[in-house]
Design a protein around this motif. Structure first.
Motif, PDB file in Angstrom:
ATOM      1  N   ASP A   1       0.807  -1.231   0.000  1.00 55.73           N
ATOM      2  CA  ASP A   1       0.000   0.000   0.000  1.00 55.73           C
ATOM      3  C   ASP A   1       0.835   1.274   0.000  1.00 55.73           C
ATOM      4  OD1 ASP A   1      -2.282  -1.587   0.037  1.00 55.73           O
ATOM      5  OD2 ASP A   1      -2.359  -1.628   2.214  1.00 55.73           O
ATOM      6  N   HIS A   2       2.071   1.188  -0.429  1.00 52.61           N
ATOM      7  CA  HIS A   2       2.926   2.367  -0.566  1.00 52.61           C
ATOM      8  C   HIS A   2       3.617   2.326  -1.936  1.00 52.61           C
ATOM      9  CE1 HIS A   2       2.505   2.407   3.829  1.00 52.61           C
ATOM     10  NE2 HIS A   2       2.888   3.665   3.792  1.00 52.61           N
ATOM     11  N   LEU A   3       3.890   3.486  -2.477  1.00 52.02           N
ATOM     12  CA  LEU A   3       4.715   3.586  -3.679  1.00 52.02           C
ATOM     13  C   LEU A   3       6.148   3.939  -3.259  1.00 52.02           C
ATOM     14  CD1 LEU A   3       2.341   5.318  -6.244  1.00 52.02           C
ATOM     15  CD2 LEU A   3       3.338   3.037  -6.425  1.00 52.02           C
ATOM     16  N   GLU A   4       6.611   3.240  -2.257  1.00 46.87           N
ATOM     17  CA  GLU A   4       7.962   3.441  -1.742  1.00 46.87           C
ATOM     18  C   GLU A   4       8.388   2.209  -0.957  1.00 46.87           C
ATOM     19  OE1 GLU A   4       7.900   5.873   2.200  1.00 46.87           O
ATOM     20  OE2 GLU A   4       6.372   6.784   0.891  1.00 46.87           O
ATOM     21  N   VAL A   5       9.684   2.011  -0.861  1.00 41.45           N
ATOM     22  CA  VAL A   5      10.245   0.936  -0.029  1.00 41.45           C
ATOM     23  C   VAL A   5      11.291   1.559   0.883  1.00 41.45           C
ATOM     24  CG1 VAL A   5       9.805  -0.973  -1.606  1.00 41.45           C
ATOM     25  CG2 VAL A   5      11.892   0.368  -1.861  1.00 41.45           C
ATOM     26  N   TRP A   6      11.589   0.874   1.997  1.00 41.90           N
ATOM     27  CA  TRP A   6      12.472   1.429   3.026  1.00 41.90           C
ATOM     28  C   TRP A   6      13.618   0.462   3.339  1.00 41.90           C
ATOM     29  CZ3 TRP A   6       7.213   0.578   5.006  1.00 41.90           C
ATOM     30  CH2 TRP A   6       6.327   1.571   4.607  1.00 41.90           C
ATOM     31  N   PRO A   7      14.614   0.353   2.482  1.00 42.31           N
ATOM     32  CA  PRO A   7      15.770  -0.496   2.800  1.00 42.31           C
ATOM     33  C   PRO A   7      16.492   0.019   4.051  1.00 42.31           C
ATOM     34  CG  PRO A   7      15.740   0.095   0.463  1.00 42.31           C
ATOM     35  CD  PRO A   7      14.717   0.954   1.143  1.00 42.31           C
ATOM     36  N   ASP A   8      17.279  -0.846   4.664  1.00 42.01           N
ATOM     37  CA  ASP A   8      17.997  -0.462   5.878  1.00 42.01           C
ATOM     38  C   ASP A   8      18.996   0.664   5.605  1.00 42.01           C
ATOM     39  OD1 ASP A   8      16.623  -2.397   7.268  1.00 42.01           O
ATOM     40  OD2 ASP A   8      18.170  -3.923   6.989  1.00 42.01           O
ATOM     41  N   ILE A   9      19.724   0.565   4.493  1.00 41.61           N
ATOM     42  CA  ILE A   9      20.755   1.550   4.159  1.00 41.61           C
ATOM     43  C   ILE A   9      20.653   1.863   2.666  1.00 41.61           C
ATOM     44  CG2 ILE A   9      23.242   2.025   4.117  1.00 41.61           C
ATOM     45  CD1 ILE A   9      23.546  -0.082   6.333  1.00 41.61           C
ATOM     46  N   LEU A  10      20.719   3.142   2.333  1.00 37.19           N
ATOM     47  CA  LEU A  10      20.691   3.567   0.930  1.00 37.19           C
ATOM     48  C   LEU A  10      22.018   4.209   0.566  1.00 37.19           C
ATOM     49  CD1 LEU A  10      17.128   5.163   0.606  1.00 37.19           C
ATOM     50  CD2 LEU A  10      17.872   2.878  -0.026  1.00 37.19           C
ATOM     51  N   LEU A  11      22.576   3.791  -0.567  1.00 34.94           N
ATOM     52  CA  LEU A  11      23.782   4.387  -1.123  1.00 34.94           C
ATOM     53  C   LEU A  11      23.378   5.053  -2.434  1.00 34.94           C
ATOM     54  CD1 LEU A  11      26.170   1.349  -0.511  1.00 34.94           C
ATOM     55  CD2 LEU A  11      25.681   3.253   1.032  1.00 34.94           C
ATOM     56  N   PRO A  12      22.894   6.302  -2.380  1.00 30.31           N
ATOM     57  CA  PRO A  12      22.249   6.908  -3.545  1.00 30.31           C
ATOM     58  C   PRO A  12      23.167   7.101  -4.744  1.00 30.31           C
ATOM     59  CG  PRO A  12      22.545   8.518  -1.798  1.00 30.31           C
ATOM     60  CD  PRO A  12      22.872   7.191  -1.206  1.00 30.31           C
ATOM     61  N   GLU A  13      24.444   7.475  -4.506  1.00 28.05           N
ATOM     62  CA  GLU A  13      25.345   7.676  -5.642  1.00 28.05           C
ATOM     63  C   GLU A  13      25.585   6.373  -6.413  1.00 28.05           C
ATOM     64  OE1 GLU A  13      25.879  11.158  -3.037  1.00 28.05           O
ATOM     65  OE2 GLU A  13      25.744   8.996  -2.708  1.00 28.05           O
ATOM     66  N   LEU A  14      25.543   5.240  -5.731  1.00 23.83           N
ATOM     67  CA  LEU A  14      25.742   3.942  -6.376  1.00 23.83           C
ATOM     68  C   LEU A  14      24.421   3.281  -6.762  1.00 23.83           C
ATOM     69  CD1 LEU A  14      28.536   2.538  -4.026  1.00 23.83           C
ATOM     70  CD2 LEU A  14      28.824   3.630  -6.247  1.00 23.83           C
TER      71      LEU A  14
END
Length: 276
Positions: free
Chosen positions: A178-191
């Motif tokens: 029911d969300h258009l998003e996910v929540w991983p533990d850690i995000l490495l946005p540049e990679l």
């Protein structure tokens, strides 16, 4: 897909190169909390393999026998999740369950037309910002860090990589719970790589069975958004993705293994540019 215990055991013998891949008693402490399942399990129905030789998260079909003598097949995860999440004082059998709750036969007046049942439309959370799919952001719906170990993993990884911290969610192109998003533990946005730290938890029920299926689904949604996933799988959890790292627990060498996994995905030239 679950496989028969004989095939599963033969595959483990081949992969480990030993006659007995899991000695008797290896998983005794893991199963000790489920006396009802211990009573239902019989080695003579499972090629002589004892329950203490079977990992609780193994995707293998075992034969069980209830007190009434009914025999049925189920995986360890299926057995531990029925009828409640912790099966400490109760047992389950499909035939006994069917006899206790016979199906009701619904009747309708002669000539009455059957009205098809339609599911209500899914209502998605309106708090997700309007962003392109794959865009990282700080979500108001993201859960808090689950454990102190997860915080340590995050600190160790960001001590190695000079990437932007603070993001908690990825905008997705299709719904996930029911969300258009996910929540991983850690995000490495540049990679564009998400890190997950997985453990079986206090009762051995985390990231197994239905929860493992949710993890696989989440990984598919993340990859569809243009990201890749690396899971650090601990507590005897087996890998579920091509880049997963298997460890007994998080140690000082964990961040080094993560860096190697990142290099395998994006290449050493790109990853090393962000090393501190």
């Amino acid at each position: 897909m679950p496989e028969r215990v004989e095939l599963w055991w033969a595959r483990r013998q081949f992969s480990k190169g030993v006659e007995v891949p899991y000695p008797v008693g290896t998983y005794r402490t893991h199963w000790a909390a489920y006396p009802a399942l211990i009573r239902q399990y019989h080695p003579d129905l499972n090629a002589g393999i004892t329950l203490t030789q079977v990992p609780p998260a193994a995707d293998v079909l075992l034969l069980w026998q209830c007190e009434a003598g009914h025999t049925f097949a189920a995986t360890p995860s299926e057995q531990r999740e029925r009828p409640d999440r912790e099966r400490r004082r109760s047992a389950w059998c499909p035939e006994c369950s069917a006899l206790a709750n016979p199906p009701r036969i619904a009747t309708r007046p002669s000539g009455a037309e059957r009205v098809p049942h339609r599911k209500p439309p899914r209502r998605l959370c309106a708090k997700t910002p309007e962003l392109p799919a794959g865009e990282p952001f700080v979500s108001v719906c993201a859960p808090k860090p689950a454990s102190a170990v997860e915080a340590r993993v995050r600190a160790d990884v960001f001590a190695k990589l000079a990437v932007t911290p603070g993001f908690t969610a990825i905008r997705t192109s299709r719904p996930f719970f029911d969300h258009l998003e996910v929540w991983p533990d850690i995000l490495l946005p540049e990679l564009r790589i998400a890190l997950e730290y997985d453990t079986v938890g206090k009762h051995g029920l985390e990231h197994v069975g239905r929860r493992e299926e949710a993890d696989r689904r989440q990984d598919r949604v993340i990859r569809a958004a243009g990201w890749e996933v690396v899971r650090v799988r601990t507590g005897k959890l087996e890998p579920i993705g091509p880049h997963d790292i298997v460890m007994s627990s998080w140690t000082t060498r964990g961040s080094g293994l993560v860096i190697e996994a990142l290099r395998g995905i994006r290449g050493a030239l790109i990853v090393d540019a962000y090393l501190r």
